[in-house]
Design a protein around this motif. Structure first.
Motif, mmCIF file in Angstrom:
data_model
loop_
_atom_site.group_PDB
_atom_site.id
_atom_site.type_symbol
_atom_site.label_atom_id
_atom_site.label_comp_id
_atom_site.label_asym_id
_atom_site.label_seq_id
_atom_site.Cartn_x
_atom_site.Cartn_y
_atom_site.Cartn_z
ATOM 1 N N ASP A 135 0.845 -1.189 0.000
ATOM 2 C CA ASP A 135 0.000 0.000 0.000
ATOM 3 C C ASP A 135 0.890 1.253 0.000
ATOM 4 O OD1 ASP A 135 -1.698 2.038 0.711
ATOM 5 O OD2 ASP A 135 -2.754 0.895 2.239
ATOM 6 N N VAL A 136 0.828 2.027 -1.097
ATOM 7 C CA VAL A 136 1.651 3.232 -1.205
ATOM 8 C C VAL A 136 0.763 4.423 -1.577
ATOM 9 C CG1 VAL A 136 3.834 2.100 -1.831
ATOM 10 C CG2 VAL A 136 2.170 2.648 -3.623
ATOM 11 N N VAL A 137 1.336 5.611 -1.564
ATOM 12 C CA VAL A 137 0.592 6.797 -2.006
ATOM 13 C C VAL A 137 1.003 7.096 -3.454
ATOM 14 C CG1 VAL A 137 0.219 9.277 -1.668
ATOM 15 C CG2 VAL A 137 0.379 7.748 0.320
ATOM 16 N N ILE A 138 -0.002 7.064 -4.341
ATOM 17 C CA ILE A 138 0.246 7.357 -5.760
ATOM 18 C C ILE A 138 -0.478 8.656 -6.111
ATOM 19 C CG2 ILE A 138 0.006 6.557 -8.139
ATOM 20 C CD1 ILE A 138 -0.296 3.673 -7.006
ATOM 21 N N ASP A 139 0.288 9.637 -6.546
ATOM 22 C CA ASP A 139 -0.276 10.898 -7.043
ATOM 23 C C ASP A 139 -0.486 10.700 -8.545
ATOM 24 O OD1 ASP A 139 -0.652 13.494 -7.989
ATOM 25 O OD2 ASP A 139 0.832 14.374 -6.640
ATOM 26 N N VAL A 140 -1.727 10.773 -9.025
ATOM 27 C CA VAL A 140 -1.974 10.454 -10.446
ATOM 28 C C VAL A 140 -1.866 11.662 -11.386
ATOM 29 C CG1 VAL A 140 -3.443 8.427 -10.072
ATOM 30 C CG2 VAL A 140 -4.504 10.687 -10.272
ATOM 31 N N ILE A 156 4.836 11.107 -0.605
ATOM 32 C CA ILE A 156 4.240 10.553 -1.830
ATOM 33 C C ILE A 156 5.248 9.570 -2.435
ATOM 34 C CG2 ILE A 156 3.382 11.123 -4.148
ATOM 35 C CD1 ILE A 156 2.799 13.995 -2.863
ATOM 36 N N ASP A 157 4.817 8.323 -2.659
ATOM 37 C CA ASP A 157 5.763 7.284 -3.091
ATOM 38 C C ASP A 157 5.978 7.260 -4.607
ATOM 39 O OD1 ASP A 157 6.110 5.898 -0.421
ATOM 40 O OD2 ASP A 157 3.932 5.864 -0.649
ATOM 41 N N HIS A 158 4.880 7.424 -5.362
ATOM 42 C CA HIS A 158 4.975 7.397 -6.829
ATOM 43 C C HIS A 158 4.093 8.503 -7.404
ATOM 44 C CE1 HIS A 158 6.901 3.397 -6.834
ATOM 45 N NE2 HIS A 158 6.122 3.173 -5.797
ATOM 46 N N LYS A 216 -8.326 7.036 2.456
ATOM 47 C CA LYS A 216 -7.030 7.418 1.883
ATOM 48 C C LYS A 216 -6.503 6.281 0.989
ATOM 49 C CE LYS A 216 -2.296 8.430 3.084
ATOM 50 N NZ LYS A 216 -1.256 8.370 4.099
ATOM 51 N N THR A 217 -6.586 5.054 1.500
ATOM 52 C CA THR A 217 -6.097 3.907 0.720
ATOM 53 C C THR A 217 -6.863 3.762 -0.591
ATOM 54 O OG1 THR A 217 -5.461 2.785 2.745
ATOM 55 C CG2 THR A 217 -5.705 1.394 0.796
ATOM 56 N N LYS A 218 -8.167 3.976 -0.537
ATOM 57 C CA LYS A 218 -8.995 3.876 -1.748
ATOM 58 C C LYS A 218 -8.555 4.885 -2.807
ATOM 59 C CE LYS A 218 -12.892 1.434 -2.157
ATOM 60 N NZ LYS A 218 -13.093 0.565 -3.324
ATOM 61 N N ILE A 219 -8.447 6.170 -2.419
ATOM 62 C CA ILE A 219 -8.244 7.209 -3.445
ATOM 63 C C ILE A 219 -6.778 7.470 -3.780
ATOM 64 C CG2 ILE A 219 -10.443 8.334 -2.871
ATOM 65 C CD1 ILE A 219 -8.796 10.617 -1.597
ATOM 66 N N TYR A 241 -4.477 4.750 -3.560
ATOM 67 C CA TYR A 241 -3.812 3.493 -3.917
ATOM 68 C C TYR A 241 -4.708 2.547 -4.737
ATOM 69 C CZ TYR A 241 -1.252 -0.884 -3.495
ATOM 70 O OH TYR A 241 -0.601 -2.051 -3.778
ATOM 71 N N THR A 242 -5.771 2.024 -4.105
ATOM 72 C CA THR A 242 -6.565 0.970 -4.757
ATOM 73 C C THR A 242 -7.171 1.436 -6.086
ATOM 74 O OG1 THR A 242 -7.261 0.524 -2.482
ATOM 75 C CG2 THR A 242 -8.167 -0.886 -4.192
ATOM 76 N N ASN A 243 -7.877 2.553 -6.048
ATOM 77 C CA ASN A 243 -8.496 3.055 -7.288
ATOM 78 C C ASN A 243 -7.423 3.429 -8.313
ATOM 79 O OD1 ASN A 243 -10.908 2.800 -5.935
ATOM 80 N ND2 ASN A 243 -11.266 5.001 -5.693
ATOM 81 N N ASN A 244 -6.331 4.009 -7.813
ATOM 82 C CA ASN A 244 -5.266 4.481 -8.696
ATOM 83 C C ASN A 244 -4.622 3.309 -9.443
ATOM 84 O OD1 ASN A 244 -5.989 6.174 -6.595
ATOM 85 N ND2 ASN A 244 -4.160 7.433 -6.823
ATOM 86 N N LEU A 245 -4.439 2.196 -8.724
ATOM 87 C CA LEU A 245 -3.874 0.996 -9.369
ATOM 88 C C LEU A 245 -4.818 0.470 -10.443
ATOM 89 C CD1 LEU A 245 -2.277 -1.595 -6.936
ATOM 90 C CD2 LEU A 245 -1.158 -0.045 -8.528
ATOM 91 N N ARG A 246 -6.128 0.484 -10.130
ATOM 92 C CA ARG A 246 -7.121 -0.014 -11.096
ATOM 93 C C ARG A 246 -7.149 0.876 -12.337
ATOM 94 N NH1 ARG A 246 -12.450 0.317 -10.811
ATOM 95 N NH2 ARG A 246 -12.287 1.445 -8.857
ATOM 96 N N PHE A 247 -7.000 2.179 -12.137
ATOM 97 C CA PHE A 247 -6.929 3.096 -13.277
ATOM 98 C C PHE A 247 -5.668 2.798 -14.110
ATOM 99 C CE2 PHE A 247 -5.014 7.257 -14.686
ATOM 100 C CZ PHE A 247 -5.766 7.364 -15.843
ATOM 101 N N LEU A 248 -4.546 2.612 -13.438
ATOM 102 C CA LEU A 248 -3.285 2.420 -14.155
ATOM 103 C C LEU A 248 -3.209 1.083 -14.892
ATOM 104 C CD1 LEU A 248 -0.895 3.850 -11.424
ATOM 105 C CD2 LEU A 248 -1.187 4.810 -13.712
ATOM 106 N N PHE A 249 -3.714 0.026 -14.247
ATOM 107 C CA PHE A 249 -3.469 -1.321 -14.795
ATOM 108 C C PHE A 249 -4.717 -2.131 -15.095
ATOM 109 C CE2 PHE A 249 0.223 -0.223 -12.094
ATOM 110 C CZ PHE A 249 1.160 -0.083 -13.104
ATOM 111 N N GLY A 250 -5.892 -1.640 -14.729
ATOM 112 C CA GLY A 250 -7.123 -2.370 -15.026
ATOM 113 C C GLY A 250 -7.474 -3.375 -13.943
ATOM 114 N N GLU A 251 -8.477 -4.168 -14.242
ATOM 115 C CA GLU A 251 -9.056 -5.073 -13.244
ATOM 116 C C GLU A 251 -8.111 -6.196 -12.797
ATOM 117 O OE1 GLU A 251 -11.527 -4.732 -11.417
ATOM 118 O OE2 GLU A 251 -12.577 -3.120 -12.467
ATOM 119 N N GLU A 252 -7.135 -6.508 -13.632
ATOM 120 C CA GLU A 252 -6.223 -7.611 -13.312
ATOM 121 C C GLU A 252 -5.512 -7.411 -11.966
ATOM 122 O OE1 GLU A 252 -2.528 -7.066 -15.245
ATOM 123 O OE2 GLU A 252 -3.236 -5.335 -16.267
ATOM 124 N N VAL A 253 -5.417 -6.119 -11.529
ATOM 125 C CA VAL A 253 -4.651 -5.851 -10.300
ATOM 126 C C VAL A 253 -5.416 -6.320 -9.072
ATOM 127 C CG1 VAL A 253 -3.454 -4.118 -8.970
ATOM 128 C CG2 VAL A 253 -3.686 -3.828 -11.419
#
Ligand SMILES: [Zn+2]
Length: 337
Positions: free
Chosen positions: A14-19, A53-55, A320-323, A325-337
């Motif tokens: 679980d990291v902080v991703i600024d999109v 912010i990690d990424h 915080k984790t949702k907005i 990390y989790t949602n951000n990963l799904r945006f970046l890589f799709g449902e496979e994550v």
């Protein structure tokens, strides 16, 4: 670091991703007394480390050497004096700076490449493909307001770019507008575009300008996301009833004097849709630009560099984790994550 490796790193904890951040320069903003006008990758990394912010998704600034500065006209003109097509130099320089100048920081960056949906699409698509084979590329970005290009051109003139996004499974972030004189980046067009292309992941920037019908529709679409970029200054625009955000009758109902409560309310109303993004260094917006009818807009909006991430920090952990990390990963890589 290779794209797959960075993806594994992001998935591992679980990291902080600024999109939404920009690195590079905008000579046009600088010459028009605008601020900000530049940020280097090194300076972004210093801010990220300071703010936890990690990424960060990084794109070039909205300007390209392909567009000519013309003091006497509100219409965009183009020039091949420095490059052959939009964002040729800006995308190349971004990837060079991230990977070849600062390899020690490169895994912190998730580069998105800029495109213009209306001009020289074949040349752009070929270049984007070449760059994405040489370097890790995580998505595409366009800010059609500033280049006076229509979002929907991506389905016609700009189809080679859309085909590339589909083939490489690259998500696309779009600058959004609701300004009546800005037909180029309409938030309505963006959400309708996402609906017509369920296999393309779309992010509507700037909280879709708080336009409730668009937020509601984005929430119903699995492939459509909305980022909080430059959130605080957009809340200020709402307080001013500016035409830069939705009119009150169409605006997401919240207390815009208190941006923290608005951020929380949006995250609760649209739990799988909202993505945290700062728009660094555009936490400030001191700019002059022309609308379609040739009127010069002169804006001065201020937000200190810590303020966006402080809102995020103060949210309940689960949200915080949702907005961030989790949602951000799904945006970046799709449902496979
Ligand atoms: Zn931005």
């Amino acid at each position: 670091m290779k794209r797959e490796k960075i993806k594994e790193l992001l998935k591992s904890k679980d990291v902080v991703i600024d999109v939404h951040t920009h690195i590079g320069i905008s000579p046009k903003f600088f010459y028009q007394f605008g601020y900000p006008y530049a940020l280097s990758f090194e300076d972004l990394v210093i801010r990220m480390e300071l703010l936890g912010i990690d990424h960060s998704v990084v794109f070039p600034f909205v300007d390209s050497a392909f567009y000519e500065i013309d003091r006497n006209s509100s219409k965009i003109k183009t020039t091949t004096r420095f490059c052959d097509f939009p964002y040729e130099l800006e995308n190349r320089n971004l990837l060079n700076e991230v990977n070849d100048i600062f390899p020690k920081f490169s895994s912190k960056a998730l580069p998105f490449l800029m495109f213009d949906p209306s001009r020289e699409p074949d040349k752009q698509a070929a270049h984007l493909e070449k760059l994405s084979e040489k370097y890790p590329v995580f998505g595409l970005k366009t800010a059609t307001t500033y280049i006076q290009a229509f979002v929907n051109d991506l389905e016609t003139k700009g189809k080679p770019i859309l085909d590339l996004a589909r083939e490489k499974q690259l998500p696309i972030t779009f600058h959004s507008s609701v300004h009546p004189e800005d037909p180029w980046a309409s938030a309505y067009d963006l959400v309708d575009f996402a609906e017509r292309h369920p296999d393309i992941r779309v992010c509507i920037a700037h909280s879709a300008r708080f336009l409730k019908p668009v937020l509601d529709k984005a929430n119903e679409l699995d492939n459509c996301f909305v980022d909080y970029s430059a959130f605080i200054i957009h809340c200020k625009l709402a307080v001013q009833n500016s035409s830069g955000v939705a009119t009150k009758d169409l605006r997401f109902d919240a207390d815009y004097n208190d941006p923290f409560s608005v951020m929380l309310k949006l995250a609760e109303a649209y739990p799988n849709t909202m993505l945290w993004g700062s728009d660094t260094p555009f936490n400030y917006w001191i700019q002059k630009y022309y609308t379609a009818d040739g009127i010069l807009n002169d804006d001065r909006l201020e937000c200190g560099y810590k303020e966006e991430s402080q809102l995020l920090e103060n949210l309940p952990n689960e949200i915080k984790t949702k907005i961030a990390y989790t949602n951000n990963l799904r945006f970046l890589f799709g449902e496979e994550v």
